[in-house]
Scaffold this motif. Structure first.
Motif, PDB file in Angstrom:
ATOM      1  N   ALA A   1       0.810  -0.978   0.299  1.00 56.56           N
ATOM      2  CA  ALA A   1      -0.282  -0.125   0.020  1.00 56.56           C
ATOM      3  C   ALA A   1       0.978   1.070  -0.039  1.00 56.56           C
ATOM      4  O   ALA A   1       2.003   1.143   0.529  1.00 56.56           O
ATOM      5  N   THR A   2       0.310   2.528  -0.434  1.00 57.46           N
ATOM      6  CA  THR A   2       1.080   3.812  -0.154  1.00 57.46           C
ATOM      7  C   THR A   2       2.097   3.724   0.911  1.00 57.46           C
ATOM      8  O   THR A   2       2.860   4.347   0.589  1.00 57.46           O
ATOM      9  N   TYR A   3       1.547   3.180   2.207  1.00 57.68           N
ATOM     10  CA  TYR A   3       2.786   3.074   3.155  1.00 57.68           C
ATOM     11  C   TYR A   3       3.719   3.159   3.515  1.00 57.68           C
ATOM     12  O   TYR A   3       4.394   3.420   3.336  1.00 57.68           O
ATOM     13  N   HIS A   4       3.910   1.711   2.465  1.00 59.27           N
ATOM     14  CA  HIS A   4       4.776   0.980   2.192  1.00 59.27           C
ATOM     15  C   HIS A   4       5.961   1.830   1.281  1.00 59.27           C
ATOM     16  O   HIS A   4       7.222   1.415   1.446  1.00 59.27           O
ATOM     17  N   PHE A   5       5.065   2.358   0.107  1.00 60.77           N
ATOM     18  CA  PHE A   5       5.748   2.933  -1.091  1.00 60.77           C
ATOM     19  C   PHE A   5       6.297   3.877  -0.610  1.00 60.77           C
ATOM     20  O   PHE A   5       7.715   4.635  -0.518  1.00 60.77           O
TER      21      PHE A   5
ATOM     22  N   VAL B   1      13.405  11.037 -13.642  1.00 66.75           N
ATOM     23  CA  VAL B   1      11.789  10.878 -13.548  1.00 66.75           C
ATOM     24  C   VAL B   1      11.345   9.597 -13.151  1.00 66.75           C
ATOM     25  O   VAL B   1      12.070   8.728 -13.163  1.00 66.75           O
ATOM     26  N   CYS B   2      10.142   9.785 -12.208  1.00 70.45           N
ATOM     27  CA  CYS B   2       9.721   8.507 -11.467  1.00 70.45           C
ATOM     28  C   CYS B   2       8.162   8.379 -11.513  1.00 70.45           C
ATOM     29  O   CYS B   2       7.565   9.718 -11.630  1.00 70.45           O
ATOM     30  N   PHE B   3       8.157   7.614 -12.735  1.00 68.75           N
ATOM     31  CA  PHE B   3       6.478   7.165 -12.666  1.00 68.75           C
ATOM     32  C   PHE B   3       5.582   6.273 -11.376  1.00 68.75           C
ATOM     33  O   PHE B   3       6.514   5.024 -11.217  1.00 68.75           O
ATOM     34  N   ILE B   4       4.578   6.926 -11.126  1.00 71.44           N
ATOM     35  CA  ILE B   4       4.554   6.662  -9.296  1.00 71.44           C
ATOM     36  C   ILE B   4       2.483   6.227  -9.712  1.00 71.44           C
ATOM     37  O   ILE B   4       2.101   6.686 -10.165  1.00 71.44           O
ATOM     38  N   LYS B   5       2.151   5.115  -9.368  1.00 72.06           N
ATOM     39  CA  LYS B   5       1.040   4.410  -9.882  1.00 72.06           C
ATOM     40  C   LYS B   5       0.524   3.578  -8.285  1.00 72.06           C
ATOM     41  O   LYS B   5       1.802   2.679  -7.782  1.00 72.06           O
ATOM     42  N   GLY B   6      -0.592   3.737  -8.032  1.00 73.53           N
ATOM     43  CA  GLY B   6      -1.003   3.165  -6.226  1.00 73.53           C
ATOM     44  C   GLY B   6      -2.496   3.699  -6.082  1.00 73.53           C
ATOM     45  O   GLY B   6      -2.509   4.077  -6.825  1.00 73.53           O
ATOM     46  N   GLY B   7      -2.450   2.789  -4.658  1.00 72.37           N
ATOM     47  CA  GLY B   7      -3.433   3.057  -4.308  1.00 72.37           C
ATOM     48  C   GLY B   7      -4.489   2.383  -3.768  1.00 72.37           C
ATOM     49  O   GLY B   7      -5.583   1.743  -3.132  1.00 72.37           O
TER      50      GLY B   7
ATOM     51  N   ASP C   1      -4.600   0.373  -1.064  1.00 76.12           N
ATOM     52  CA  ASP C   1      -5.266   0.649   0.623  1.00 76.12           C
ATOM     53  C   ASP C   1      -6.452   0.882   0.407  1.00 76.12           C
ATOM     54  O   ASP C   1      -7.395   0.726   1.452  1.00 76.12           O
ATOM     55  N   ILE C   2      -7.415   1.243  -0.504  1.00 77.36           N
ATOM     56  CA  ILE C   2      -8.211   0.687  -0.561  1.00 77.36           C
ATOM     57  C   ILE C   2      -9.007  -0.615  -1.353  1.00 77.36           C
ATOM     58  O   ILE C   2     -10.378  -0.548  -0.149  1.00 77.36           O
ATOM     59  N   THR C   3      -9.074  -1.236  -0.746  1.00 81.27           N
ATOM     60  CA  THR C   3      -8.830  -2.379  -0.453  1.00 81.27           C
ATOM     61  C   THR C   3      -9.261  -3.455   0.522  1.00 81.27           C
ATOM     62  O   THR C   3     -10.072  -4.050   0.756  1.00 81.27           O
ATOM     63  N   LEU C   4      -8.275  -2.568   1.453  1.00 80.57           N
ATOM     64  CA  LEU C   4      -7.961  -2.904   3.015  1.00 80.57           C
ATOM     65  C   LEU C   4      -8.814  -1.583   3.856  1.00 80.57           C
ATOM     66  O   LEU C   4      -8.506  -2.116   4.878  1.00 80.57           O
ATOM     67  N   GLY C   5      -9.486  -1.317   3.429  1.00 87.31           N
ATOM     68  CA  GLY C   5     -10.158   0.270   3.704  1.00 87.31           C
ATOM     69  C   GLY C   5      -8.798   0.861   4.634  1.00 87.31           C
ATOM     70  O   GLY C   5      -9.803   1.974   5.646  1.00 87.31           O
ATOM     71  N   VAL C   6      -8.077   1.778   3.999  1.00 84.58           N
ATOM     72  CA  VAL C   6      -7.448   2.488   4.808  1.00 84.58           C
ATOM     73  C   VAL C   6      -7.681   4.425   3.775  1.00 84.58           C
ATOM     74  O   VAL C   6      -9.116   4.326   2.842  1.00 84.58           O
ATOM     75  N   ARG C   7      -8.569   4.734   4.891  1.00 83.22           N
ATOM     76  CA  ARG C   7      -9.164   6.068   4.965  1.00 83.22           C
ATOM     77  C   ARG C   7      -8.468   6.881   3.561  1.00 83.22           C
ATOM     78  O   ARG C   7      -7.101   6.867   3.980  1.00 83.22           O
ATOM     79  N   GLN C   8      -9.225   8.325   2.920  1.00 86.63           N
ATOM     80  CA  GLN C   8      -8.939   9.118   2.194  1.00 86.63           C
ATOM     81  C   GLN C   8      -7.772   9.527   2.272  1.00 86.63           C
ATOM     82  O   GLN C   8      -7.012   9.749   2.036  1.00 86.63           O
ATOM     83  N   ASP C   9      -8.073  10.216   3.824  1.00 88.96           N
ATOM     84  CA  ASP C   9      -7.141  10.933   4.259  1.00 88.96           C
ATOM     85  C   ASP C   9      -5.251  11.102   4.485  1.00 88.96           C
ATOM     86  O   ASP C   9      -4.385  11.425   4.095  1.00 88.96           O
ATOM     87  N   SER C  10      -5.684   9.330   4.606  1.00 89.26           N
ATOM     88  CA  SER C  10      -3.615   8.857   4.685  1.00 89.26           C
ATOM     89  C   SER C  10      -3.796   8.584   3.901  1.00 89.26           C
ATOM     90  O   SER C  10      -2.750   8.635   3.223  1.00 89.26           O
ATOM     91  N   ILE C  11      -4.476   8.509   2.653  1.00 97.73           N
ATOM     92  CA  ILE C  11      -3.809   7.838   1.222  1.00 97.73           C
ATOM     93  C   ILE C  11      -2.952   8.888   0.383  1.00 97.73           C
ATOM     94  O   ILE C  11      -2.275   8.997  -0.082  1.00 97.73           O
TER      95      ILE C  11
ATOM     96  N   HIS D   1       0.106  10.165   2.297  1.00 97.39           N
ATOM     97  CA  HIS D   1       1.421   9.318   1.746  1.00 97.39           C
ATOM     98  C   HIS D   1       1.218  10.063  -0.136  1.00 97.39           C
ATOM     99  O   HIS D   1       3.031   9.766   0.159  1.00 97.39           O
ATOM    100  N   PHE D   2       0.692  10.183  -0.579  1.00100.53           N
ATOM    101  CA  PHE D   2       1.012  10.283  -2.099  1.00100.53           C
ATOM    102  C   PHE D   2       1.391  11.772  -1.889  1.00100.53           C
ATOM    103  O   PHE D   2       2.857  12.545  -2.390  1.00100.53           O
ATOM    104  N   LYS D   3       0.728  12.919  -1.334  1.00104.11           N
ATOM    105  CA  LYS D   3       1.184  14.265  -1.083  1.00104.11           C
ATOM    106  C   LYS D   3       2.730  14.103  -0.862  1.00104.11           C
ATOM    107  O   LYS D   3       3.905  14.604  -1.343  1.00104.11           O
ATOM    108  N   THR D   4       3.054  13.422   0.255  1.00102.07           N
ATOM    109  CA  THR D   4       4.307  12.956   0.873  1.00102.07           C
ATOM    110  C   THR D   4       5.430  12.912  -0.005  1.00102.07           C
ATOM    111  O   THR D   4       6.614  12.983  -0.712  1.00102.07           O
TER     112      THR D   4
END
Length: 213
Positions: free
Chosen positions: A76-80, A95-101, A104-114, A117-120
């Motif tokens: 999940a994005t936490y591990h990324f 360049v880094c092409f990044i994709k995920g999420g 997280d959604i399957t695990l029920g991680v909250r949107q604000d957390s996902i 993680h992406f923002k950081t």
């Protein structure tokens, strides 16, 4: 007569070994190329994400040997975020092409957390002079609840990327419809087939050309 038989056997064995070597090289060409990139170091491009990114044969798809696939299957994005320093930043790509999420959604991680993680991660890449390119999260097949969460995440990503002049790739416009990921581009509920990867690679190549990389 005996010597001739031995010669024929030897030639046949050599031919078998050569063909086997060529077949092995063809089947595992992307893995072999990835090993070469790792040995050489300092890739120009890093592909970073979960199993959907990991399953792409990016050397073959992009037709270049300076791309490293450092995706993290099943994560999940936490591990990324925890591994982005060693898996991307320390490699000093352009360049880094990044994709995920989706995990997280399957695990029920909250949107604000996902989103956090992406923002950081995106801020870390920019701070280290690595150009981030976001591939928006792809829908799953026939899952309205998941699709709603993907829409929320992608809306955030588009907004953040627009504010920070970050390029986004939207695969859903090509491989999804109103119900989610289209069957003709899927191998299961979540993962992509060869046709989808070819479309993705086309979009990646277009971004690289646009940026002169």
């Amino acid at each position: 007569m005996k010597g001739r038989k031995l010669l024929i056997i030897s030639l046949a064995l050599n031919a078998f070994l050569i063909v086997s070597f060529l077949v092995f090289g063809y089947i595992y060409r992307d893995k072999i190329a990835q090993r070469f990139v790792r040995i050489k170091g300092n890739p120009t491009i890093v592909m970073y994400g979960n199993s959907i990114t990991a399953q792409g044969k990016w050397v073959e798809l992009l037709g270049r040997t300076d791309v490293m696939n450092n995706a993290l299957p099943g994560q999940a994005t936490y591990h990324f975020l925890q591994l982005i320093q060693s898996h991307v930043i320390d490699l000093h790509p352009k360049v880094c092409f990044i994709k995920g999420g989706i995990n997280d959604i399957t695990l029920g991680v909250r949107q604000d957390s996902i989103q956090s993680h992406f923002k950081t991660m995106l801020e870390m890449l920019m701070r280290n002079r690595i150009t981030p390119v976001v591939t928006l999260t792809v829908y799953e097949r026939n899952d309205p609840s998941s699709k709603k969460e993907v829409d929320a995440l992608n809306a955030f990503l588009v907004s953040f990327c627009t504010q920070n002049n970050i390029t986004c790739i939207d695969l859903n416009r090509y491989i999804s419809d109103s119900t989610g990921l289209r069957a003709e581009y899927a191998v299961d509920k979540t993962h992509l087939n060869t046709k989808a990867y070819e479309i993705w690679a086309r979009e990646v190549s277009g971004v690289l050309k646009e940026k002169g990389i």
